[in-house]
Scaffold this motif. Sequence first.
Motif, PDB file in Angstrom:
ATOM      1  N   MET B 304       0.710  -1.144  -0.131  1.00 14.31           N
ATOM      2  CA  MET B 304      -0.045  -0.030   0.033  1.00 14.31           C
ATOM      3  C   MET B 304       0.930   1.094  -0.043  1.00 14.31           C
ATOM      4  O   MET B 304       1.977   1.326   0.629  1.00 14.31           O
ATOM      5  CB  MET B 304      -0.823  -0.079   1.421  1.00 14.31           C
ATOM      6  N   GLY B 305       0.399   2.401  -0.728  1.00  9.91           N
ATOM      7  CA  GLY B 305       1.255   3.597  -0.668  1.00  9.91           C
ATOM      8  C   GLY B 305       1.209   4.148   0.631  1.00  9.91           C
ATOM      9  O   GLY B 305       0.196   4.010   1.523  1.00  9.91           O
ATOM     10  N   ASP B 306       2.174   4.861   1.079  1.00  5.16           N
ATOM     11  CA  ASP B 306       2.257   5.616   2.235  1.00  5.16           C
ATOM     12  C   ASP B 306       2.606   4.765   3.490  1.00  5.16           C
ATOM     13  O   ASP B 306       2.035   4.936   4.549  1.00  5.16           O
ATOM     14  CB  ASP B 306       0.893   6.428   2.395  1.00  5.16           C
ATOM     15  N   THR B 307       2.985   3.678   3.260  1.00  3.89           N
ATOM     16  CA  THR B 307       3.549   2.755   4.389  1.00  3.89           C
ATOM     17  C   THR B 307       4.810   2.324   3.949  1.00  3.89           C
ATOM     18  O   THR B 307       5.525   2.319   3.038  1.00  3.89           O
ATOM     19  CB  THR B 307       2.681   1.242   4.234  1.00  3.89           C
ATOM     20  N   VAL B 308       5.611   1.975   5.250  1.00 11.97           N
ATOM     21  CA  VAL B 308       6.800   1.316   5.191  1.00 11.97           C
ATOM     22  C   VAL B 308       6.857   0.113   5.998  1.00 11.97           C
ATOM     23  O   VAL B 308       6.223  -0.022   7.189  1.00 11.97           O
ATOM     24  CB  VAL B 308       8.027   2.506   5.787  1.00 11.97           C
ATOM     25  N   HIS B 309       7.529  -1.019   5.361  1.00 13.85           N
ATOM     26  CA  HIS B 309       7.498  -2.368   6.313  1.00 13.85           C
ATOM     27  C   HIS B 309       8.858  -2.624   6.621  1.00 13.85           C
ATOM     28  O   HIS B 309       9.796  -2.586   5.607  1.00 13.85           O
ATOM     29  CB  HIS B 309       6.508  -3.299   5.598  1.00 13.85           C
ATOM     30  N   LEU B 310       9.029  -3.357   7.855  1.00 17.08           N
ATOM     31  CA  LEU B 310      10.031  -4.084   7.948  1.00 17.08           C
ATOM     32  C   LEU B 310       9.951  -5.335   8.422  1.00 17.08           C
ATOM     33  O   LEU B 310       9.015  -5.978   8.976  1.00 17.08           O
ATOM     34  CB  LEU B 310      10.879  -3.202   9.213  1.00 17.08           C
ATOM     35  N   ALA B 311      10.921  -6.368   7.969  1.00 25.50           N
ATOM     36  CA  ALA B 311      10.686  -7.765   8.283  1.00 25.50           C
ATOM     37  C   ALA B 311      11.873  -8.317   9.282  1.00 25.50           C
ATOM     38  O   ALA B 311      12.815  -8.000   9.028  1.00 25.50           O
ATOM     39  CB  ALA B 311      10.670  -8.556   6.979  1.00 25.50           C
ATOM     40  N   LEU B 312      11.441  -9.020  10.330  1.00 25.05           N
ATOM     41  CA  LEU B 312      12.255  -9.670  11.057  1.00 25.05           C
ATOM     42  C   LEU B 312      12.457 -11.074  10.179  1.00 25.05           C
ATOM     43  O   LEU B 312      11.773 -11.810   9.744  1.00 25.05           O
ATOM     44  CB  LEU B 312      11.767 -10.115  12.359  1.00 25.05           C
ATOM     45  N   GLY B 313      14.076 -11.411  10.413  1.00 23.45           N
ATOM     46  CA  GLY B 313      14.428 -12.500   9.623  1.00 23.45           C
ATOM     47  C   GLY B 313      15.026 -12.449   8.523  1.00 23.45           C
ATOM     48  O   GLY B 313      15.782 -11.757   8.286  1.00 23.45           O
ATOM     49  N   ARG B 314      14.797 -13.546   7.650  1.00 21.34           N
ATOM     50  CA  ARG B 314      15.545 -13.958   6.344  1.00 21.34           C
ATOM     51  C   ARG B 314      15.621 -12.675   5.575  1.00 21.34           C
ATOM     52  O   ARG B 314      14.437 -11.857   5.170  1.00 21.34           O
ATOM     53  CB  ARG B 314      14.868 -15.032   5.770  1.00 21.34           C
ATOM     54  N   ALA B 315      16.628 -12.261   4.980  1.00 20.99           N
ATOM     55  CA  ALA B 315      16.748 -11.272   3.823  1.00 20.99           C
ATOM     56  C   ALA B 315      16.714 -12.018   2.406  1.00 20.99           C
ATOM     57  O   ALA B 315      17.172 -13.211   2.115  1.00 20.99           O
ATOM     58  CB  ALA B 315      18.221 -10.687   4.013  1.00 20.99           C
ATOM     59  N   TYR B 316      16.454 -11.500   1.523  1.00 18.89           N
ATOM     60  CA  TYR B 316      16.420 -11.947   0.144  1.00 18.89           C
ATOM     61  C   TYR B 316      17.552 -11.911  -0.619  1.00 18.89           C
ATOM     62  O   TYR B 316      18.225 -10.577  -0.650  1.00 18.89           O
ATOM     63  CB  TYR B 316      15.229 -11.130  -0.816  1.00 18.89           C
ATOM     64  N   ASP B 317      18.184 -12.876  -1.270  1.00 13.75           N
ATOM     65  CA  ASP B 317      19.295 -12.889  -1.772  1.00 13.75           C
ATOM     66  C   ASP B 317      19.610 -11.814  -2.854  1.00 13.75           C
ATOM     67  O   ASP B 317      20.765 -11.344  -2.942  1.00 13.75           O
ATOM     68  CB  ASP B 317      19.487 -14.389  -2.650  1.00 13.75           C
ATOM     69  N   ALA B 318      18.414 -11.191  -3.735  1.00 16.18           N
ATOM     70  CA  ALA B 318      18.734 -10.416  -4.629  1.00 16.18           C
ATOM     71  C   ALA B 318      19.310  -8.970  -4.220  1.00 16.18           C
ATOM     72  O   ALA B 318      19.726  -8.320  -4.777  1.00 16.18           O
ATOM     73  CB  ALA B 318      17.275 -10.181  -5.226  1.00 16.18           C
ATOM     74  N   CYS B 319      18.923  -8.720  -2.780  1.00 14.38           N
ATOM     75  CA  CYS B 319      19.489  -7.616  -2.133  1.00 14.38           C
ATOM     76  C   CYS B 319      21.081  -7.636  -1.719  1.00 14.38           C
ATOM     77  O   CYS B 319      21.506  -6.465  -1.409  1.00 14.38           O
ATOM     78  CB  CYS B 319      18.673  -6.962  -1.001  1.00 14.38           C
ATOM     79  N   VAL B 320      21.557  -8.697  -1.715  1.00 14.34           N
ATOM     80  CA  VAL B 320      22.980  -8.940  -1.236  1.00 14.34           C
ATOM     81  C   VAL B 320      23.956  -9.257  -2.119  1.00 14.34           C
ATOM     82  O   VAL B 320      23.648  -9.891  -3.278  1.00 14.34           O
ATOM     83  CB  VAL B 320      22.802 -10.122  -0.170  1.00 14.34           C
TER      84      VAL B 320
END
Lengths: 367, 367
Positions: B304-320
Amino acid sequence: MDDRVREHAEVLVDWSARVEAGDQVVMDVAEGAHDLAVAVAAELGERDATLLTTYGSSEVGRAFLRAGDDDREFAHSEPKLAMLEAADVYLRIGGGRNTTALADVDGERRQRARKATAATREARMDTDWVSTVHPTRSLAQQAGMAAEEYRDFVYDAVLRDWESLADEMANMKEVLDAGSEVRIEKEGTDLTMSIEGRTAVNSAASVAYDSHNLPSGEVFTAPHATEGEVYFDVPMTIDAQRVQGVSLTFEGGEVVDFAAEQGEGAIADVLDTDEGARRLGELGIGMNRGIDRFTDSILFDEKMGDTVHLALGRAYDACVPEGESGNDSAVHVDMITDVSEDSRMLVDGEVVQRDGTFRWEDGFESA
Amino acid sequence: MDDRVREHAEVLVDWSARVEAGDQVVMDVAEGAHDLAVAVAAELGERDATLLTTYGSSEVGRAFLRAGDDDREFAHSEPKLAMLEAADVYLRIGGGRNTTALADVDGERRQRARKATAATREARMDTDWVSTVHPTRSLAQQAGMAAEEYRDFVYDAVLRDWESLADEMANMKEVLDAGSEVRIEKEGTDLTMSIEGRTAVNSAASVAYDSHNLPSGEVFTAPHATEGEVYFDVPMTIDAQRVQGVSLTFEGGEVVDFAAEQGEGAIADVLDTDEGARRLGELGIGMNRGIDRFTDSILFDEKMGDTVHLALGRAYDACVPEGESGNDSAVHVDMITDVSEDSRMLVDGEVVQRDGTFRWEDGFESA
């Protein structure tokens, strides 16, 4: 949940599949079989097996099969093959929502798809596999019964004293294992088959007996060198088509002529699948007198007392000597004949069954 | 069948999963998602892919998980691992009949099962996988909406011009890829994270963009070295438990304190899974203004627009960076905060988003 669903799951997991801790189990669930699948999952968890559940949906299958051009090529699924090769136990929980869900899939197309999936079928047969059904409204309708009436019918057939039925059926296995030739006589039928060198299976609804259907209650073997004529008076559904009054004529082990009062096209499609589809893969003697009526479901019909069935196509390895291969085919299609009246089955010239009664029940010695 | 079901299947197979002839496809179908599964099967057949369908039933899962002793050990399914390793594409068709179907499975037990299935999760992530949902009554209920209203909501979010949304999101990816530090400020929140050396994903609902959800519409990266406090005001459901008003305090990249107004136990269970569960695996910026309300489903809410989210746990390989591994964990649990009012997001000290408006929309230069 009906207590009988839980009992059904217990019989399936313990008596039939003999699941042990650490077993790798795949369970295939038809569209309407959710409740039994839930009960089976609980039993598997209890026994520390692992579980992967596949969705045996006829409607998903239909959509997939019908898509694409007329000349579309089919291939087996590599993930499915890998899955089955890694499985110890395969439980197929039938019970759909429409037994004619595949009625508008072209027969020739179905046949091509069937050929393409021979490898996955082979891998499934190498597991400790068991087929059963959850009593759905669709199956009740096919059987011509009310839903509750049909549930009673199914649980009466499934929740039995399997140990004692296995003892009873051992008599028939003994006769077939010792014999060389089987002859079946009734109106429209005079058929001889060799069973030389073949081993009969006492199909007591357990992998421990090389028996893979729940319910079961038949003794079967893998005949060859079939000669003569046979008439199947019990109606059935083959590939979603109603089939009735099938006559087959065999020469040199192969079907050379056939006719059907209804659904002849379905029989033609089966026979055209491959070479093995023209030969018999199975002779089965129904001995489960707990099943007291035809319900247009092969799982039940072929087990009924006072019936004999023959299958075109693939033979079960268990009937064939180690190292030899029986009849090979992508199909295995059972057809049933009623032997309750005016009929005889002879093994090596001696009458074993007359008008539905076995020799050991009545003490008769010969024709 | 609603035409939109067919269109949904087309977007999933073509835009999202980029299925090609010969692809080995596994499709997982939730209890209530049958209709979409049928439509997807037709699309896959059309494209000459193969298909194996698994049954993603929460009730089967619950029965399996709850069975056995308190100290029951779990193991991954070898057939499932083999299946996933042989798959090119994995399509997850969510849409159950009860979003709280697992509510009475003990959290610690669930956590043990989750750890035991890390290998299969890994294998799934190595495929071209895509998650979507079929709009069921259960999801409508969770969203507080009528069934038809909810169907409109889902198809509005799914049936979009993905190409043009991808172009829009490229702005945000550019800022994050060039930046080193992100800071988020609002009431109850003052959090800084390093994004040095990390690559943002323009999540445009296609594997071609390293994006695996349909719908999507977010830009995300894998932060590290997190410091400070964050408050999540958007309610959510974690492991079938309602969770609301979560506060997390980070020191040296790890959660050192936490609280929740509701469902604190679920957060505790997540944090206790493994070491990686105490670190962030994802920072995501929701940019899909087509999604105009919270529906208590992470698949929609986090986009949804106007939101930010954070996730605990596993990172996606594509970002690393290639060869490096991001945060490793058996879990990936997203939590959302509303940034539409009285909030700022800064990258390297420059304001990028203020009260829900992006710099490139409004031309503002700094705080």
